[in-house]
Design a protein around this motif. Structure first.
Motif, PDB file in Angstrom:
ATOM      1  N   LEU A  77       0.826  -1.209   0.000  1.00  0.00           N
ATOM      2  CA  LEU A  77       0.000   0.000   0.000  1.00  0.00           C
ATOM      3  C   LEU A  77       0.861   1.261   0.000  1.00  0.00           C
ATOM      4  N   ALA A  78       1.954   1.232   0.773  1.00  0.00           N
ATOM      5  CA  ALA A  78       2.852   2.387   0.813  1.00  0.00           C
ATOM      6  C   ALA A  78       3.521   2.606  -0.538  1.00  0.00           C
ATOM      7  N   LEU A  79       3.940   1.520  -1.186  1.00  0.00           N
ATOM      8  CA  LEU A  79       4.574   1.640  -2.496  1.00  0.00           C
ATOM      9  C   LEU A  79       3.585   2.147  -3.542  1.00  0.00           C
ATOM     10  N   ILE A  80       2.339   1.684  -3.483  1.00  0.00           N
ATOM     11  CA  ILE A  80       1.327   2.138  -4.440  1.00  0.00           C
ATOM     12  C   ILE A  80       1.051   3.630  -4.248  1.00  0.00           C
ATOM     13  N   ALA A  81       0.863   4.051  -2.988  1.00  0.00           N
ATOM     14  CA  ALA A  81       0.615   5.468  -2.721  1.00  0.00           C
ATOM     15  C   ALA A  81       1.798   6.315  -3.179  1.00  0.00           C
ATOM     16  N   GLY A  82       3.014   5.859  -2.887  1.00  0.00           N
ATOM     17  CA  GLY A  82       4.201   6.581  -3.330  1.00  0.00           C
ATOM     18  C   GLY A  82       4.318   6.623  -4.838  1.00  0.00           C
ATOM     19  N   SER A  83       3.870   5.548  -5.514  1.00  0.00           N
ATOM     20  CA  SER A  83       3.947   5.502  -6.970  1.00  0.00           C
ATOM     21  C   SER A  83       3.048   6.550  -7.611  1.00  0.00           C
ATOM     22  N   VAL A  84       1.819   6.666  -7.113  1.00  0.00           N
ATOM     23  CA  VAL A  84       0.889   7.641  -7.677  1.00  0.00           C
ATOM     24  C   VAL A  84       1.397   9.065  -7.464  1.00  0.00           C
ATOM     25  N   LEU A  85       1.813   9.370  -6.221  1.00  0.00           N
ATOM     26  CA  LEU A  85       2.322  10.715  -5.933  1.00  0.00           C
ATOM     27  C   LEU A  85       3.624  10.988  -6.686  1.00  0.00           C
ATOM     28  N   GLY A  86       4.484   9.974  -6.768  1.00  0.00           N
ATOM     29  CA  GLY A  86       5.739  10.138  -7.496  1.00  0.00           C
ATOM     30  C   GLY A  86       5.515  10.419  -8.967  1.00  0.00           C
ATOM     31  N   THR A  87       4.499   9.777  -9.548  1.00  0.00           N
ATOM     32  CA  THR A  87       4.175  10.015 -10.954  1.00  0.00           C
ATOM     33  C   THR A  87       3.805  11.474 -11.187  1.00  0.00           C
ATOM     34  N   LEU A  88       3.046  12.050 -10.262  1.00  0.00           N
ATOM     35  CA  LEU A  88       2.662  13.453 -10.384  1.00  0.00           C
ATOM     36  C   LEU A  88       3.852  14.392 -10.231  1.00  0.00           C
ATOM     37  N   LEU A  89       4.939  13.906  -9.622  1.00  0.00           N
ATOM     38  CA  LEU A  89       6.123  14.740  -9.407  1.00  0.00           C
ATOM     39  C   LEU A  89       7.053  14.792 -10.612  1.00  0.00           C
ATOM     40  N   VAL A  90       6.972  13.783 -11.488  1.00  0.00           N
ATOM     41  CA  VAL A  90       7.950  13.687 -12.580  1.00  0.00           C
ATOM     42  C   VAL A  90       7.909  14.921 -13.472  1.00  0.00           C
ATOM     43  N   LEU A  91       6.704  15.345 -13.857  1.00  0.00           N
ATOM     44  CA  LEU A  91       6.578  16.496 -14.766  1.00  0.00           C
ATOM     45  C   LEU A  91       7.163  17.778 -14.186  1.00  0.00           C
ATOM     46  N   PRO A  92       6.712  18.253 -13.001  1.00  0.00           N
ATOM     47  CA  PRO A  92       7.254  19.531 -12.508  1.00  0.00           C
ATOM     48  C   PRO A  92       8.740  19.482 -12.190  1.00  0.00           C
ATOM     49  N   VAL A  93       9.223  18.356 -11.677  1.00  0.00           N
ATOM     50  CA  VAL A  93      10.652  18.258 -11.361  1.00  0.00           C
ATOM     51  C   VAL A  93      11.479  18.280 -12.639  1.00  0.00           C
ATOM     52  N   TYR A  94      11.054  17.510 -13.639  1.00  0.00           N
ATOM     53  CA  TYR A  94      11.782  17.478 -14.910  1.00  0.00           C
ATOM     54  C   TYR A  94      11.777  18.852 -15.582  1.00  0.00           C
ATOM     55  N   MET A  95      10.596  19.484 -15.638  1.00  0.00           N
ATOM     56  CA  MET A  95      10.505  20.771 -16.333  1.00  0.00           C
ATOM     57  C   MET A  95      11.257  21.869 -15.610  1.00  0.00           C
ATOM     58  N   SER A  96      11.334  21.802 -14.282  1.00  0.00           N
ATOM     59  CA  SER A  96      12.083  22.825 -13.553  1.00  0.00           C
ATOM     60  C   SER A  96      13.576  22.720 -13.818  1.00  0.00           C
ATOM     61  N   LEU A 175       4.904  19.522  -1.100  1.00  0.00           N
ATOM     62  CA  LEU A 175       4.095  18.679  -0.217  1.00  0.00           C
ATOM     63  C   LEU A 175       4.093  17.237  -0.708  1.00  0.00           C
ATOM     64  N   ALA A 176       3.915  17.050  -2.023  1.00  0.00           N
ATOM     65  CA  ALA A 176       3.917  15.701  -2.578  1.00  0.00           C
ATOM     66  C   ALA A 176       5.276  15.034  -2.386  1.00  0.00           C
ATOM     67  N   ALA A 177       6.368  15.805  -2.551  1.00  0.00           N
ATOM     68  CA  ALA A 177       7.704  15.245  -2.345  1.00  0.00           C
ATOM     69  C   ALA A 177       7.889  14.799  -0.899  1.00  0.00           C
ATOM     70  N   LEU A 178       7.367  15.589   0.029  1.00  0.00           N
ATOM     71  CA  LEU A 178       7.456  15.218   1.441  1.00  0.00           C
ATOM     72  C   LEU A 178       6.681  13.932   1.716  1.00  0.00           C
ATOM     73  N   ILE A 179       5.480  13.818   1.134  1.00  0.00           N
ATOM     74  CA  ILE A 179       4.668  12.621   1.331  1.00  0.00           C
ATOM     75  C   ILE A 179       5.360  11.402   0.751  1.00  0.00           C
ATOM     76  N   VAL A 180       5.931  11.556  -0.451  1.00  0.00           N
ATOM     77  CA  VAL A 180       6.655  10.447  -1.079  1.00  0.00           C
ATOM     78  C   VAL A 180       7.838  10.023  -0.218  1.00  0.00           C
ATOM     79  N   ALA A 181       8.558  10.995   0.341  1.00  0.00           N
ATOM     80  CA  ALA A 181       9.709  10.675   1.192  1.00  0.00           C
ATOM     81  C   ALA A 181       9.270   9.901   2.435  1.00  0.00           C
ATOM     82  N   VAL A 182       8.175  10.342   3.060  1.00  0.00           N
ATOM     83  CA  VAL A 182       7.672   9.654   4.255  1.00  0.00           C
ATOM     84  C   VAL A 182       7.239   8.237   3.911  1.00  0.00           C
ATOM     85  N   LEU A 183       6.522   8.088   2.790  1.00  0.00           N
ATOM     86  CA  LEU A 183       6.089   6.757   2.377  1.00  0.00           C
ATOM     87  C   LEU A 183       7.287   5.869   2.032  1.00  0.00           C
TER      88      LEU A 183
END
Length: 199
Positions: A77-96, A175-183
């Protein structure tokens, strides 16, 4: 005198790290899909991200003892939650990091409809101010520019992602990066503890 089961702990640690690395690789692929130019690409990336944790979880489970079934479920469950949030992070991190700052001119303002909430929101068709090249659509801006206004954007030189705002990393990303790190840390400790022998 009973010795501490260092071998089991190290086994749990390296298997958990391997699971997280494999999951991360799948998340990056899902994030590239989710950053595409349409809602269909976003939906496809997010749906695939639900399964991104499975390969890593199976690698982890190979060496986990039977008594740690509860830990395995929580880790999945932790890996799945981290996967969804991590996916949302790829675009802004890459573009920045890789996106090219560009002045764009708004050529059209349309009322798009969210297929999830069915609510309408403005979308801004933009083109490169210098070359006139169509760059795609922007959504969820802090302001409401009109046709002819100039906005600062970032475009992907590799063409993987749709155009984004000039500063794509904001409060949500942090916030999403923090959640991914905690997960991730939770999954790590669950994985390491899940390989320990019974008392």
């Amino acid at each position: 005198m009973r010795h501490y089961p260092w071998r089991a702990l190290l086994k749990g640690i390296w298997r958990t790290l391997l699971a997280l690395i494999v999951t991360t690789a799948f998340v990056i692929v899902c994030g590239i899909l989710a950053g595409g130019p349409s809602f269909k690409w976003l939906a496809a990336g997010l749906i695939l991200s639900l399964f991104a944790a499975v390969p890593g979880y199976l690698l982890y489970r190979l060496g986990a003892p039977d008594h740690s079934a509860g830990n395995r479920v929580v880790m999945l469950l932790a890996l799945i939650a981290g996967s969804v949030l991590g996916t949302l992070l790829v675009l802004p991190v890459y573009m920045s990091r890789e996106g090219v700052p560009t002045d764009a001119q708004v050529t059209q303002v349309v009322r798009a409809i969210s297929k999830v909430s069915e609510q309408r929101f403005p979308a801004y068709q933009v083109a490169d101010r210098t070359t006139g090249e169509n760059l795609g659509r922007l959504r969820f801006l802090n302001s409401e520019p009109k046709v002819g206004d100039v906005v600062r954007v970032r475009k992907d030189p590799r063409g993987w992602f749709n155009v984004t705002v000039a500063d794509p990393t904001g409060l949500f990303t942090k916030l999403a990066a923090l959640i991914v790190a905690v997960l991730g840390l939770s999954a790590f400790f669950l994985g390491a503890g899940g390989h320990m022998p019974e008392d």
